[in-house]
Design a protein around this motif. Structure first.
Motif, short mmCIF file in Angstrom:
data_model
loop_
_atom_site.label_atom_id
_atom_site.label_comp_id
_atom_site.label_asym_id
_atom_site.label_seq_id
_atom_site.Cartn_x
_atom_site.Cartn_y
_atom_site.Cartn_z
N LYS A 615 49.98 50.97 24.33
CA LYS A 615 49.19 50.07 25.16
C LYS A 615 50.13 49.35 26.11
N PHE A 617 50.61 46.46 29.07
CA PHE A 617 50.06 45.25 29.67
C PHE A 617 50.85 44.90 30.92
N GLY A 636 43.34 49.43 39.34
CA GLY A 636 42.36 49.36 38.26
C GLY A 636 42.90 48.80 36.96
N LYS A 637 44.18 48.38 36.93
CA LYS A 637 44.77 47.86 35.71
C LYS A 637 44.48 46.36 35.58
N LEU A 638 44.37 45.89 34.34
CA LEU A 638 44.11 44.48 34.06
C LEU A 638 45.42 43.71 34.12
N PHE A 639 45.45 42.67 34.93
CA PHE A 639 46.65 41.85 35.07
C PHE A 639 46.47 40.52 34.35
N PHE A 640 47.57 40.08 33.71
CA PHE A 640 47.67 38.73 33.17
C PHE A 640 48.67 37.96 34.04
N GLU A 652 46.39 31.70 30.15
CA GLU A 652 46.68 33.12 30.37
C GLU A 652 47.42 33.73 29.18
N ARG A 655 44.94 34.52 26.48
CA ARG A 655 44.21 35.77 26.75
C ARG A 655 45.06 36.99 26.41
N GLU A 659 44.72 40.09 23.17
CA GLU A 659 44.79 41.54 23.36
C GLU A 659 45.95 42.15 22.60
#
Length: 746
Positions: A615, A617, A636-640, A652, A655, A659
């Protein structure tokens, strides 16, 4: 001829006393006499720094006297004198300024040449003598008009006191904008709310959560409360002079606290003194400007008895009992507060005896009394000792409380017309309605069922810092968040993040405990083979070397959480080592920035990370849009986010942590490493046994048959160890799968 010549010097008023009219008339008379041979007039500055002027007259006696009289009349008529408006109160003056600002400006304009200046905030004005009555009459007329204006009353809902104090100023600016006058009065109230008790404990609490919990518990508005019979004992930290009780009790202190309290209470209206046989004195005074009604001072000094523990215990018991006895003589006494002495070297005896004697007084005398022990912020050790003894008394009767001060703003609104007042009132009500919002969070079970106490305390601190009150209902299935709308939104997000974290951590603990038996069983084998020790990481973090400082905050928080973190930049580690650790880790974090994107080695590492089955991140460490970046790689990737204020980073990070816990658990790698250590120890033992056997065979060369069979036995043992190692590897894979992959039960 000489007797007919005269010189006169006339001092002029100071600059702030001279009006335009005065200056103009003086210039006129001087210019008229310029061509007169009978007199010479000189207008000169006496002191350049003060700009003080004087007029010198020199000429024939008769002419000088005549001109002097004219100039004196001009000065007398036009000099500016300051007058005080004693007949008008400050409240009335404020009302005039707010509702008649235009009229006041017109008065100054009308008499501008005569130098009229209105300084109503100072309750005074400057004007020539002949205009005094006229100006006062004009102001009185405006006052009469303002008192006959439309007046309306309104008040706010209870607001958290810091919010009310800030809003009060904003309300006045709204009234001023609408040309109205607003008078406010603040009504304060104090209420305490219990902090929920946790039903579970968690040994995997992060360092940051522990620190936040400790800060919350040491706050001046957070206290412990122990119920004793009809009364209670409270443990607080703060300023004794600010305690809202009936009586505060202060013994001899070496830190100047007693003198400070006397200075702050103001005027002492009375003193009553009580004496004991042992020389201890008690002096009662009024509370003065403090929140309390009375103060009881004592010269009791526990330090003088430190050489005798029994005498010290008796002295403490007597001091506490006599203090309570003197205090409850006043029938209206419902609460008292003791300052914890700072002069006792045996603090454990001091704490134990003070608490025990207070308990005895409450139980024996059935007193309906609230007794507080107040420690100064620097008395942290004493506070901890009090807390330990109170906690050991009875867990069920002890609770942590949050004191929540609220304020109601009462408003008197005055305007010159009904239209202005109505418009202003609407704006005030609209603003007040937006000051406080409420949000309810409902669960089918106990809301804090899976939370440990330190996390609950941390959440309450988070809310308190944002002026949000969390109120838990009696069923514990509903919590109401009360406060500013933006702060409630943050608190709600924090609540859901903590809820998810607690669920993940609870699942992690139970899973690791179930798996530990398998690890123990697999390390029981008698024979082991050589297994190379390897470094294992929960998380591998890849970043640009130029961004190390920006990544430190994230790395430190993950490490404090208990994760094993491997950090790699494009400079510090070889590429194959980084890729190898990515393959062995559970999760990969890429710290994205402009520096990262522009570095080809970082981009190669990112591409490799996405090709693994781990995975990945993405964490942005700077607040820049991803314009022009490789769409195929990051689209399309999820950013923190790992930038901005501590509050924003905290949300943040929460969150991200939720994950991460879905794919890896802090503390699990230590089990694997302990297992590897056991294997390595068994390998070393096997090697020592093998060397000993070989030496024995060399010494016994005469018994070749026996030696040969011994070697065959060792070879068989090695084969058995190889088979066992294969089983160990299979067990490792099974264990890792069991712990890392979350089970979903429908």
């Amino acid at each position: 001829m000489q007797n007919d010549i005269l010189q006169e010097i006339i001092p002029l008023p100071l600059p702030h006393e001279r009006s335009i009219q005065l200056e103009s008339e003086l210039k006129k008379i001087i210019s008229e006499q310029m061509t007169n041979d009978e007199i010479l007039i000189i207008n000169r500055c006496l002191f350049q720094t003060t700009k003080q002027k004087q007029i010198v007259l020199f000429g024939y006696n008769r002419k000088v006297i005549d001109i002097k009289k004219q100039i004196s009349n001009i000065i007398e008529t036009n000099i500016l004198i300051t007058y005080t408006l004693n007949s008008i109160s400050a409240y009335e003056m404020q009302s005039i300024m707010e509702t008649h600002s235009n009229e006041l400006t017109n008065i100054e304009r009308k008499y501008a040449k005569l130098g009229v200046c209105l300084r109503l905030r100072l309750n005074e004005f400057s004007a020539p003598r002949h205009l005094k009555d006229e100006i006062e009459s004009s102001i009185q007329k405006l006052l009469f008009q303002s008192t006959s204006k439309t007046t309306t009353m309104l008040e706010s809902i209870p607001l958290f006191t810091p919010i009310a104090e800030k809003d009060e100023q904003y309300l006045k600016s709204i009234a001023q904008h609408n040309r109205c006058y607003l008078k406010t009065e603040l009504k304060h109230n104090y209420q305490s709310y219990p902090v929920p008790k946790a039903t579970i404990s968690n040994k995997q609490t992060s360092k940051s959560i522990i620190e936040q919990s400790e800060h919350f518990c040491s706050s001046t508005d957070v206290f412990k409360k122990l119920i004793i019979a009809n009364g209670s004992i409270e443990l607080r930290t703060g300023d004794i002079a600010l305690q809202k009780v009936d009586t505060i009790i202060i013994s001899t202190m070496f830190n100047g606290l007693k003198d400070g309290v006397i200075e702050r209470l103001g005027e002492i209206e009375y003193e009553k003194t009580f004496s004991q046989i042992d020389g201890t004195m008690y002096t009662e005074t009024n509370g003065g400007k403090l929140y309390c009604k009375r103060i009881l001072f004592s010269n009791w000094l526990p330090n003088s008895l430190i050489n005798n523990d029994n005498a010290l215990r008796l002295s403490i018991q007597t001091f506490v009992s006599k203090s309570i006895e003197y205090t409850v003589k006043e029938k209206d006494t419902q609460s008292i507060a003791f300052v914890v002495p700072d002069s006792c070297t045996n603090e454990s005896i001091l704490v134990e005896e003070m608490i025990n004697e207070v308990k005895r007084q409450l139980e024996v005398n059935k007193l309906q009394l609230k007794i507080s022990f107040v420690c100064l912020p620097e008395q942290q050790t004493l506070h901890e000792q009090f807390s330990d003894i109170i906690t050991r008394t009875n867990q069920d009767d002890i609770s942590l409380y949050l004191e929540w001060p609220t304020t109601i703003i009462q408003i008197a609104l005055i305007g010159s017309t009904m239209e202005r007042v109505t418009r202003c009132k609407q704006q005030l009500n609209k603003y007040l309605s937006q000051c406080i919002s409420t949000v309810k969070i409902i669960h089918s079970n106990d809301i804090f069922q899976s939370w440990d106490q330190q996390t609950i305390n941390s959440f309450y601190k988070y809310c308190k810092d944002r002026c949000v009150l969390p109120k838990l209902d009696e069923t514990k299935t509903e919590i109401e968040l009360i406060g500013p709308a933006t702060s409630i939104l943050e608190a709600k997000k924090k609540f859901h993040i903590f809820s998810e974290l607690m669920k993940e951590k609870l699942y992690s603990i139970s899973t690791v405990e179930r798996s530990s038996s398998a690890i123990h069983y697999s390390t029981r084998s008698k024979d082991k083979i050589n297994m190379k020790m390897i470094k294992l990481y929960n998380i591998v973090i890849n970043y640009s070397q130029n961004d190390l400082r920006k990544c430190k905050r994230l790395i430190n928080r993950l490490t404090e959480e208990g994760f094993s973190v491997g950090t790699y930049s494009e400079i510090t580690e070889e590429k194959h080592n980084l890729y190898s650790q990515m393959d062995k880790s559970d999760c990969i974090i890429l710290c994205i920035s402009e520096n990262y994107y522009r570095n080809l080695q970082c981009i190669d590492a990112a591409k490799y990370a996405f090709q693994t089955d781990k995975k990945v991140f993405l964490v942005k460490i700077q607040n820049n849009p991803l314009l022009g970046w490789d769409n195929n790689l990051f689209e399309g990737k999820l950013f923190f986010h790992s930038f901005g204020s501590d509050n924003y980073f905290d949300l943040e990070y929460g969150r991200l942590l939720v994950e991460l816990l879905r794919y890896t658990k802090p503390g699990f790698l230590s089990l694997l490493q302990r297992r590897s250590s056991c294997i390595q120890q068994d390998i070393d033992e096997f090697r020592r046994r093998q060397i000993g056997e070989q030496q024995s065979l060399i010494e016994n060369q005469t018994v070749r048959t026996s030696s040969t069979s011994k070697l065959l036995e060792i070879m068989k043992s090695q084969n058995r160890i190889i088979d066992t190692t294969r089983e160990e590897r299979h067990s490792n894979i099974h264990l890792k799968t069991t712990v890392y992959k979350r089970k979903f039960i429908s």
